[in-house]
Design an enzyme around this catalytic site. Structure first.
Site, PDB file in Angstrom:
ATOM      1  N   GLU A 102      30.327 -25.659 -38.765  1.00 41.09           N
ATOM      2  CA  GLU A 102      29.807 -24.210 -38.415  1.00 41.09           C
ATOM      3  C   GLU A 102      29.133 -24.065 -37.336  1.00 41.09           C
ATOM      4  O   GLU A 102      28.721 -24.975 -36.509  1.00 41.09           O
ATOM      5  CB  GLU A 102      29.521 -23.929 -39.577  1.00 41.09           C
ATOM      6  N   ASP A 103      29.257 -22.888 -36.484  1.00 40.89           N
ATOM      7  CA  ASP A 103      28.388 -22.641 -35.620  1.00 40.89           C
ATOM      8  C   ASP A 103      26.607 -22.981 -35.922  1.00 40.89           C
ATOM      9  O   ASP A 103      25.981 -23.519 -35.733  1.00 40.89           O
ATOM     10  CB  ASP A 103      29.118 -21.702 -34.734  1.00 40.89           C
ATOM     11  N   ASP A 106      22.609 -19.670 -41.076  1.00 39.71           N
ATOM     12  CA  ASP A 106      21.668 -19.083 -41.385  1.00 39.71           C
ATOM     13  C   ASP A 106      20.926 -18.648 -43.054  1.00 39.71           C
ATOM     14  O   ASP A 106      20.142 -19.387 -43.251  1.00 39.71           O
ATOM     15  CB  ASP A 106      22.087 -17.499 -41.025  1.00 39.71           C
ATOM     16  N   PHE A 155      18.133 -14.121 -32.623  1.00 42.49           N
ATOM     17  CA  PHE A 155      19.138 -13.793 -32.568  1.00 42.49           C
ATOM     18  C   PHE A 155      19.947 -14.484 -31.506  1.00 42.49           C
ATOM     19  O   PHE A 155      19.487 -14.817 -30.556  1.00 42.49           O
ATOM     20  CB  PHE A 155      19.701 -12.696 -32.412  1.00 42.49           C
ATOM     21  N   ARG A 168      30.626 -15.295 -25.861  1.00 42.02           N
ATOM     22  CA  ARG A 168      31.076 -16.375 -26.478  1.00 42.02           C
ATOM     23  C   ARG A 168      31.062 -17.243 -25.242  1.00 42.02           C
ATOM     24  O   ARG A 168      31.417 -18.012 -25.783  1.00 42.02           O
ATOM     25  CB  ARG A 168      32.314 -15.936 -27.447  1.00 42.02           C
TER      26      ARG A 168
HETATM   27  P1  IMP Z   1      24.795 -17.579 -43.303  1.00 46.69           P
HETATM   28  O1  IMP Z   1      25.909 -17.059 -44.189  1.00 46.69           O
HETATM   29  O2  IMP Z   1      24.142 -16.324 -43.162  1.00 46.69           O
HETATM   30  O3  IMP Z   1      24.766 -18.694 -43.103  1.00 46.69           O
HETATM   31  O4  IMP Z   1      25.448 -16.818 -41.920  1.00 46.69           O
HETATM   32  C1  IMP Z   1      26.347 -17.796 -40.851  1.00 46.69           C
HETATM   33  C2  IMP Z   1      26.554 -17.146 -39.684  1.00 46.69           C
HETATM   34  O5  IMP Z   1      26.350 -15.890 -39.393  1.00 46.69           O
HETATM   35  C3  IMP Z   1      27.143 -18.187 -38.876  1.00 46.69           C
HETATM   36  O6  IMP Z   1      28.578 -18.438 -38.646  1.00 46.69           O
HETATM   37  C4  IMP Z   1      27.081 -17.165 -37.904  1.00 46.69           C
HETATM   38  O7  IMP Z   1      28.337 -16.424 -37.133  1.00 46.69           O
HETATM   39  C5  IMP Z   1      26.514 -15.492 -37.654  1.00 46.69           C
HETATM   40  N1  IMP Z   1      25.157 -15.660 -37.046  1.00 46.69           N
HETATM   41  C6  IMP Z   1      24.162 -16.016 -37.717  1.00 46.69           C
HETATM   42  N2  IMP Z   1      23.378 -16.194 -36.957  1.00 46.69           N
HETATM   43  C7  IMP Z   1      23.715 -15.550 -36.000  1.00 46.69           C
HETATM   44  C8  IMP Z   1      23.523 -15.637 -34.806  1.00 46.69           C
HETATM   45  O8  IMP Z   1      22.186 -15.875 -34.392  1.00 46.69           O
HETATM   46  N3  IMP Z   1      23.997 -14.963 -33.455  1.00 46.69           N
HETATM   47  C9  IMP Z   1      24.964 -14.870 -33.528  1.00 46.69           C
HETATM   48  N4  IMP Z   1      25.697 -15.229 -35.218  1.00 46.69           N
HETATM   49  C10 IMP Z   1      24.967 -15.577 -36.052  1.00 46.69           C
END
Ligand code: IMP
Length: 181
Positions: A102-103, A106, A155, A168
Site C-alpha cells: 500500500e502507498d 491514512d 497531504f 505521481r
Molecule cells: P485510507 O483508506 O484513508 O487509509 O486511504 C488510503 C488511500 O488514500 C491511500 O492508498 C492513498 O491512495 C490515499 N491517500 C491517503 N493520504 C493521501 C495523501 O496524503 N496524498 C494522496 N493520497 C492519499
C-alpha cells in the site's frame, strides 16, 4: 482533469532516503518469507506502482506481481469510508504467501477492507507493507506489518502518490502547500 487550488510542493522525504529504507525493508521481508514458495506481491493501484516496482527489485525472492484497485479518494483530498473493489486480482491466492503493498495508510479503511477480502481467500500467509503511515488520521484499527515512514497529517504527493492525478512522477515524497491562503 479537475481544477485544483494553486499549490507548491515541499520535499519531505528524499529519493535517497526512500531507496535506503526500501533496501532495509526488503531485507526484513526476505527474512520473513524463506523463498521456498513464490511470493504473490499485490500492489494497490494506483498509488503503490512506484513503490512496488522498487520493492520487488530489492527482494531476493521468487515473486509474482499482481494488482488490485480499490476506490478511495476519488479525485479529491477526502477519504471515503465505503471501499469498492474496481479491479480484482488475476491470480488465486489460496494457500499462497501474499504481501500486500500500500502507498499510504491514512484512515485505514482501504487496507482493512482489502486485508479482510484477501484473508477470506485463505492464503497460507498474508503480510502487509505501507510506504507511509499517518497514524494520527486513523479511524480503523489497522496497521501494516512493515511501514516505511510515519508522517504527520499532511497531504503528500510523489513517488506514485497523486493529488487529483498529478505529481505521481516526482521521485521524492513532497508535502502539498496551498499558495492561495
Ligand atoms: P485510507 O483508506 O484513508 O487509509 O486511504 C488510503 C488511500 O488514500 C491511500 O492508498 C492513498 O491512495 C490515499 N491517500 C491517503 N493520504 C493521501 C495523501 O496524503 N496524498 C494522496 N493520497 C492519499
Amino acid at each position: 482533469m479537475p481544477d485544483t487550488t494553486p499549490y507548491v510542493i515541499d520535499e519531505m522525504i528524499s529519493a535517497k532516503s526512500i531507496a535506503a529504507r526500501i533496501e532495509a525493508l526488503a531485507k526484513e521481508i526476505r527474512a520473513e518469507f524463506d523463498g521456498s514458495e513464490q511470493l504473490v506481491v499485490v500492489g494497490l493501484l494506483r498509488g503503490s506502482f512506484v513503490f512496488i516496482a522498487d520493492l520487488v527489485r530489492e527482494l531476493d525472492l521468487p515473486v509474482e506481481v499482481d494488482f488490485i484497485e480499490a476506490s478511495s479518494y476519488g479525485d479529491g483530498m477526502e477519504s471515503s469510508r465505503e471501499v469498492r473493489i474496481l479491479k480484482d486480482l488475476r491470480s488465486g491466492i489460496e494457500n499462497r504467501d501474499v504481501l500486500v503493498v500500500e502507498d499510504i495508510v491514512d484512515t485505514g479503511f482501504t487496507l482493512s477492507h482489502v486485508e479482510r477480502l484477501l484473508r477470506n481467500r485463505a492464503p497460507r500467509r498474508l503480510k502487509t507493507i505501507a510506504l507511509l503511515d499517518k497514524p494520527t488520521r486513523r479511524e480503523v484499527d489497522v496497521r501494516a506489518d512493515w511501514t516505511g515512514f510515519e508522517i504527520p497529517d499532511e497531504f503528500v504527493v510523489g513517488y506514485g502518490i497523486d493529488y487529483a492525478q498529478r505529481d505521481r512522477n516526482l521521485p521524492y515524497i513532497g508535502k502539498v502547500r496551498f499558495t492561495s491562503d
